[in-house]
Design a protein around this motif. Structure first.
Motif, PDB file in Angstrom:
ATOM      1  N   LEU A  24       0.821  -1.213   0.000  1.00  4.41           N
ATOM      2  CA  LEU A  24       0.000   0.000   0.000  1.00  4.41           C
ATOM      3  C   LEU A  24       0.854   1.262   0.000  1.00  4.41           C
ATOM      4  N   LEU A  25       1.848   1.311   0.880  1.00  8.33           N
ATOM      5  CA  LEU A  25       2.667   2.519   0.996  1.00  8.33           C
ATOM      6  C   LEU A  25       3.523   2.738  -0.244  1.00  8.33           C
ATOM      7  N   GLU A  26       4.025   1.657  -0.822  1.00  6.95           N
ATOM      8  CA  GLU A  26       4.799   1.787  -2.063  1.00  6.95           C
ATOM      9  C   GLU A  26       3.920   2.360  -3.173  1.00  6.95           C
ATOM     10  N   ALA A  27       2.691   1.865  -3.269  1.00  5.72           N
ATOM     11  CA  ALA A  27       1.782   2.350  -4.318  1.00  5.72           C
ATOM     12  C   ALA A  27       1.449   3.825  -4.122  1.00  5.72           C
ATOM     13  N   GLY A  28       1.420   4.269  -2.859  1.00  7.60           N
ATOM     14  CA  GLY A  28       1.085   5.658  -2.581  1.00  7.60           C
ATOM     15  C   GLY A  28       2.273   6.587  -2.514  1.00  7.60           C
ATOM     16  N   GLY A  29       3.485   6.065  -2.738  1.00  3.03           N
ATOM     17  CA  GLY A  29       4.681   6.897  -2.696  1.00  3.03           C
ATOM     18  C   GLY A  29       5.008   7.422  -1.313  1.00  3.03           C
ATOM     19  N   GLN A  30       4.586   6.683  -0.292  1.00  2.54           N
ATOM     20  CA  GLN A  30       4.809   7.115   1.095  1.00  2.54           C
ATOM     21  C   GLN A  30       6.234   6.787   1.539  1.00  2.54           C
ATOM     22  N   ARG A  31       6.794   7.656   2.398  1.00  2.00           N
ATOM     23  CA  ARG A  31       8.111   7.387   2.969  1.00  2.00           C
ATOM     24  C   ARG A  31       7.963   6.392   4.109  1.00  2.00           C
ATOM     25  N   PHE A  32       8.731   5.318   4.054  1.00  2.00           N
ATOM     26  CA  PHE A  32       8.688   4.349   5.143  1.00  2.00           C
ATOM     27  C   PHE A  32       9.954   3.508   5.135  1.00  2.00           C
ATOM     28  N   THR A  33      10.199   2.883   6.285  1.00  2.00           N
ATOM     29  CA  THR A  33      11.327   1.978   6.450  1.00  2.00           C
ATOM     30  C   THR A  33      10.790   0.661   6.986  1.00  2.00           C
ATOM     31  N   VAL A  34      11.368  -0.432   6.536  1.00  7.69           N
ATOM     32  CA  VAL A  34      10.994  -1.753   7.035  1.00  7.69           C
ATOM     33  C   VAL A  34      12.155  -2.318   7.838  1.00  7.69           C
ATOM     34  N   ALA A  35      11.870  -2.782   9.044  1.00  5.57           N
ATOM     35  CA  ALA A  35      12.886  -3.403   9.893  1.00  5.57           C
ATOM     36  C   ALA A  35      12.402  -4.798  10.270  1.00  5.57           C
ATOM     37  N   GLY A  36      13.011  -5.789   9.668  1.00  5.85           N
ATOM     38  CA  GLY A  36      12.655  -7.177   9.958  1.00  5.85           C
ATOM     39  C   GLY A  36      13.852  -7.928  10.499  1.00  5.85           C
ATOM     40  N   ARG A  37      13.649  -9.209  10.723  1.00  6.26           N
ATOM     41  CA  ARG A  37      14.770 -10.013  11.207  1.00  6.26           C
ATOM     42  C   ARG A  37      15.862 -10.099  10.138  1.00  6.26           C
ATOM     43  N   PRO A  38      17.131 -10.091  10.522  1.00  9.75           N
ATOM     44  CA  PRO A  38      17.664 -10.119  11.888  1.00  9.75           C
ATOM     45  C   PRO A  38      17.895  -8.735  12.497  1.00  9.75           C
ATOM     46  N   GLU A  39      17.816  -7.659  11.687  1.00  9.12           N
ATOM     47  CA  GLU A  39      18.195  -6.350  12.231  1.00  9.12           C
ATOM     48  C   GLU A  39      17.209  -5.857  13.292  1.00  9.12           C
ATOM     49  N   ALA A  40      15.955  -6.282  13.213  1.00  8.16           N
ATOM     50  CA  ALA A  40      14.964  -5.936  14.239  1.00  8.16           C
ATOM     51  C   ALA A  40      14.165  -7.194  14.545  1.00  8.16           C
ATOM     52  N   ASP A  41      14.578  -7.898  15.580  1.00  9.25           N
ATOM     53  CA  ASP A  41      13.983  -9.172  15.967  1.00  9.25           C
ATOM     54  C   ASP A  41      13.319  -8.982  17.322  1.00  9.25           C
ATOM     55  N   LEU A  42      12.008  -9.172  17.401  1.00  7.76           N
ATOM     56  CA  LEU A  42      11.300  -8.956  18.655  1.00  7.76           C
ATOM     57  C   LEU A  42      11.799  -9.866  19.784  1.00  7.76           C
ATOM     58  N   ARG A  43      12.487 -10.943  19.431  1.00  2.16           N
ATOM     59  CA  ARG A  43      13.082 -11.795  20.474  1.00  2.16           C
ATOM     60  C   ARG A  43      14.331 -11.155  21.065  1.00  2.16           C
ATOM     61  N   ASP A  44      14.809 -10.114  20.424  1.00  3.27           N
ATOM     62  CA  ASP A  44      15.989  -9.370  20.880  1.00  3.27           C
ATOM     63  C   ASP A  44      15.582  -7.904  21.048  1.00  3.27           C
TER      64      ASP A  44
END
Length: 318
Positions: A24-44
């Protein structure tokens, strides 16, 4: 969002809601960052904190979670690490950069003893480890960051990932008939519709002086209720209209399909508060299912044929 405003940070990369929100955000040209594993791991928790402090967003969307309901019974430490401690870390770090956190929870915080839709103020009484970990996550998020929007949702499906719709479509190819539980009621919810809701909430949540009424816990599900059996019937019927196998769907009771973790028999969620505060609501689940099946299998054959005939007729008189 103007050029001098901070962006959105999505925690989670591969889940149904995160993928829908990214789309959705890509289609709308919105500024955003994605943080997934391993750089952002809810277990850490420290990794989550580092990611948020580095991005300094105005809104953090926590779309990651431990969602294995049955497996959670054998892995309670993992479930609570992600759904409670990890969620709390995200909320705390968001508060430290003055960001709103949008956090997802579940209908499984209720025990299913009601027979009318649950409202946000109803007492929670989860039946299993998964529900208890999500309940604790709600509490910790709310305590860690006053600027929180907790969205309880249910029965999430989408064109990707692991979900009930894709499972039923797979079984329709593998089996002559399927048996589905008919005594559990809830609200099937389309992940892209949740993403669209979040997209509408973000400007409110990122305002320099947001209205405090927008914060709190809300129920966010597609309209209308059904059983898993009714949901399965609609999936198979919709798939058959798109060229799939029209197999039998047989109703069974929960007792005939034992699972390691108990599920609430009734977890229908009222969305009156969402409408009252935001003026927003999600569409009926059957309409959303039709869009999902269109993406997975194309439009119904009769509609596709009519579209082809229209093109041919137009060509004759071009």
């Amino acid at each position: 969002m103007t050029s001098d405003e901070r962006s959105i940070l999505i925690i989670g990369r591969h889940g149904q809601v995160s993928r829908s929100l990214i789309e959705l955000l890509e289609a709308g040209g919105q500024r955003f960052t994605v943080a997934g594993r391993p750089e952002a791991d809810l277990r850490d928790p420290q990794s989550v904190r580092r990611a948020i402090l580095a991005a300094r967003p105005s809104v953090v969307v926590n779309a990651a979670a431990y969602t294995a309901v049955d497996k959670a019974k054998d892995e309670p430490d993992a479930a609570f690490a992600v759904n409670a401690a990890g969620a709390e870390a995200a909320a705390k770090a968001a508060a430290d950069v003055d960001a709103t956190i949008i956090h997802f929870s579940t209908d499984y915080v209720f025990d299913g003893s009601k027979r009318v839709p649950y409202v946000e103020t109803d007492p929670v009484a989860p039946l299993g480890i998964y529900g208890r970990s999500k309940q604790e996550g709600e509490d910790r998020v709310a305590q860690a960051n006053p600027k929180h929007i907790i969205l309880r949702t249910a029965w999430v499906f989408s064109p990707f990932g692991s979900n009930f719709v894709r499972t039923m479509l797979r079984l329709s190819v593998e089996r002559p008939e399927i048996k589905v539980v008919a005594d559990q009621r809830g609200n099937p919810t389309f992940a892209p519709d949740l993403a669209d809701l979040v997209g509408k909430l973000i400007p409110l949540a990122s305002a320099s002086s947001p209205d405090p009424r927008i914060f709190g816990t809300f129920h966010a599900v597609n309209r209308n209720e059904t059983t898993w059996f009714g949901f399965a019937q609609a999936i198979i019927e919709g798939a058959a209209r798109r060229g799939g196998r029209d197999i039998g769907v047989l109703p069974i009771g929960t007792k005939d399909y034992p699972t390691k973790a108990a599920r609430p028999a009734y977890s229908v969620l009222s969305t009156e508060k969402l409408r009252a505060v935001y003026g927003l609501e999600l569409r009926p689940w059957r309409d959303a299912l039709s869009d999902c099946l269109d993406r997975l299998a194309g439009p119904p054959r009769d509609e596709a044929a009519e579209h082809s005939q229209q093109i041919n007729r137009a060509g004759k008189f071009a």
